[in-house]
Structures are given as structure tokens and as C-alpha cells.
Design an enzyme around this catalytic site. Structure first.
Site, mmCIF file in Angstrom:
data_model
loop_
_atom_site.group_PDB
_atom_site.id
_atom_site.type_symbol
_atom_site.label_atom_id
_atom_site.label_comp_id
_atom_site.label_asym_id
_atom_site.label_seq_id
_atom_site.Cartn_x
_atom_site.Cartn_y
_atom_site.Cartn_z
ATOM 1 N N ASP A 194 -12.797 -8.102 6.343
ATOM 2 C CA ASP A 194 -13.607 -9.093 5.626
ATOM 3 C C ASP A 194 -14.161 -10.067 6.669
ATOM 4 O OD1 ASP A 194 -11.532 -10.794 6.272
ATOM 5 O OD2 ASP A 194 -11.051 -11.358 4.205
ATOM 6 N N CYS A 217 -8.003 -8.579 7.799
ATOM 7 C CA CYS A 217 -8.459 -9.760 7.058
ATOM 8 C C CYS A 217 -7.819 -10.973 7.747
ATOM 9 C CB CYS A 217 -8.133 -9.666 5.563
ATOM 10 S SG CYS A 217 -6.384 -9.571 5.157
ATOM 11 N N THR A 269 -5.037 -12.928 7.112
ATOM 12 C CA THR A 269 -3.588 -12.793 7.318
ATOM 13 C C THR A 269 -3.148 -11.341 7.459
ATOM 14 O OG1 THR A 269 -3.295 -12.645 4.943
ATOM 15 C CG2 THR A 269 -3.061 -14.845 5.930
ATOM 16 N N HIS A 273 9.068 5.203 12.085
ATOM 17 C CA HIS A 273 9.882 5.266 10.868
ATOM 18 C C HIS A 273 9.066 5.558 9.619
ATOM 19 C CE1 HIS A 273 13.557 2.803 12.457
ATOM 20 N NE2 HIS A 273 12.971 3.483 13.433
ATOM 21 N N HIS A 284 13.869 10.137 8.472
ATOM 22 C CA HIS A 284 12.787 9.410 7.793
ATOM 23 C C HIS A 284 12.018 10.288 6.805
ATOM 24 C CE1 HIS A 284 13.630 6.114 10.443
ATOM 25 N NE2 HIS A 284 13.493 6.911 11.488
HETATM 26 C C1 RB5 Z 1 -10.128 -15.071 3.305
HETATM 27 O O1 RB5 Z 1 -10.251 -16.449 3.301
HETATM 28 C C2 RB5 Z 1 -8.650 -14.678 3.281
HETATM 29 O O2 RB5 Z 1 -8.095 -15.009 2.046
HETATM 30 C C3 RB5 Z 1 -8.482 -13.210 3.589
HETATM 31 O O3 RB5 Z 1 -9.070 -12.926 4.807
HETATM 32 C C4 RB5 Z 1 -7.065 -12.682 3.676
HETATM 33 O O4 RB5 Z 1 -6.288 -13.451 4.529
HETATM 34 C C5 RB5 Z 1 -6.425 -12.357 2.408
HETATM 35 O O5 RB5 Z 1 -5.269 -11.958 2.325
#
Ligand code: RB5
Length: 152
Positions: free
Chosen positions: A9, A66, A68, A99, A134
Site C-alpha cells: 500500500d 504495508c 506495520t 518451520h 513440520h
Molecule cells: C496505513 O496507514 C496502515 O494502516 C497500513 O499500511 C498497515 O499498517 C495496516 O495494517
């Protein structure tokens, strides 16, 4: 392993470009599903494209980014045959291959430095699944996916 899908994203777009360069210089064929640039988009749209390509075996593996890594992980693991691993360090990258035979690597663009992300990708590309004990655990995951499919 030679075909890899990538997606992100807006929070992963800069890092995605760095990772694509790394993948191409490693001789891999890269399918870029976007997004491109910093304009706000919704991570499920791009996570689903990559996870679907992995699920249908149109590519060997996928990489999703993304902010996080959490949202992309949630999306990717909805797809049958997808074992998406959110990795923040060398140990989890290696273990996710040995694993879990992870076939999608998920990175947090707002969590990792570019150098650390590249190191994680290299480890993940170059580590083999260990098999052995595994196998029966992965089989149990497949059994769960199939039993959920039957209930639909
Ligand atoms: C975008 O602001 C953020 O929410 C997205 O990149 C991600 O971290 C979602 O889990």
C-alpha cells in the site's frame, strides 16, 4: 523458485521499489501488483492480488508490504495454500521458511530500515523448508482450510 509477486500500500511503496531491485538482481522474475506512490490506498486490495496469485500457484512466492505488515498478513492468510509470515528480523525470516514453509513474506515499511528489510528478504529467499516434523503441522493447516471450505 523464479517467479515472485509483490504488492504494497502507500506505506510500503518506497520499500517495495528497493525490494524489486534486489529481486531482479537476484535473477527473479517479478510481477508487481502495485500500489505505486504515496497516495492513500487500501491494503486489502493489493494483498488480495498477491495472495490470490500465490494461492492459485501462478507465482512461486509473494512479498507484501504495508506500514506495520499486520494488515497485509491478515489479508494474505485468508487465502488457501498461503502461509504468510510477518518478519521483523533475521530469526523470524529463517524460521518462517524452515518451520512454516512460508510462501508469502510480509514486511512493515514503517517498522524496518531498508537495509534490514533487504537482509530479511535475502534470508527468506535463500532458506529452505526443513520438512520432517513440520510436515504434519502444515498438513493440519491444510486440513483446517479444507474443512472450512466444506462448511461454506
Ligand atoms: C496505513 O496507514 C496502515 O494502516 C497500513 O499500511 C498497515 O499498517 C495496516 O495494517
Amino acid at each position: 523458485m523464479n517467479k515472485i509477486a509483490v504488492g504494497c500500500d502507500h506505506a510500503g511503496s518506497t520499500l517495495k521499489n528497493e525490494i524489486i531491485q534486489l529481486l531482479e538482481s537476484a535473477g527473479l522474475s517479478v510481477l508487481d501488483f502495485g500500489a505505486n506512490g504515496e497516495s492513500s490506498v487500501d491494503y486489502p486490495d493489493f494483498g488480495a492480488k498477491v495472495a490470490s496469485a500465490v494461492s492459485r500457484k501462478e507465482v512461486d512466492r509473494g512479498i507484501l508490504i504495508c506500514g506495520t505488515g499486520i494488515g497485509m498478513s491478515i489479508v494474505a492468510n485468508k487465502f488457501k495454500n498461503v502461509r504468510a509470515a510477518l518478519c521483523h528480523d533475521h530469526f523470524t525470516a529463517k524460521a518462517s521458511r524452515e518451520h512454516n514453509d512460508s510462501n508469502v513474506l510480509v514486511l512493515g515499511g514503517r517498522v524496518l530500515s531498508v537495509d534490514m528489510a533487504k537482509e530479511i528478504v535475502e534470508i527468506w529467499l535463500n532458506t529452505s523448508y526443513s520438512g520432517g516434523r513440520h510436515d504434519k503441522r502444515l498438513k493440519k493447516i491444510l486440513d483446517i482450510e479444507e474443512s472450512l471450505e466444506r462448511k461454506r
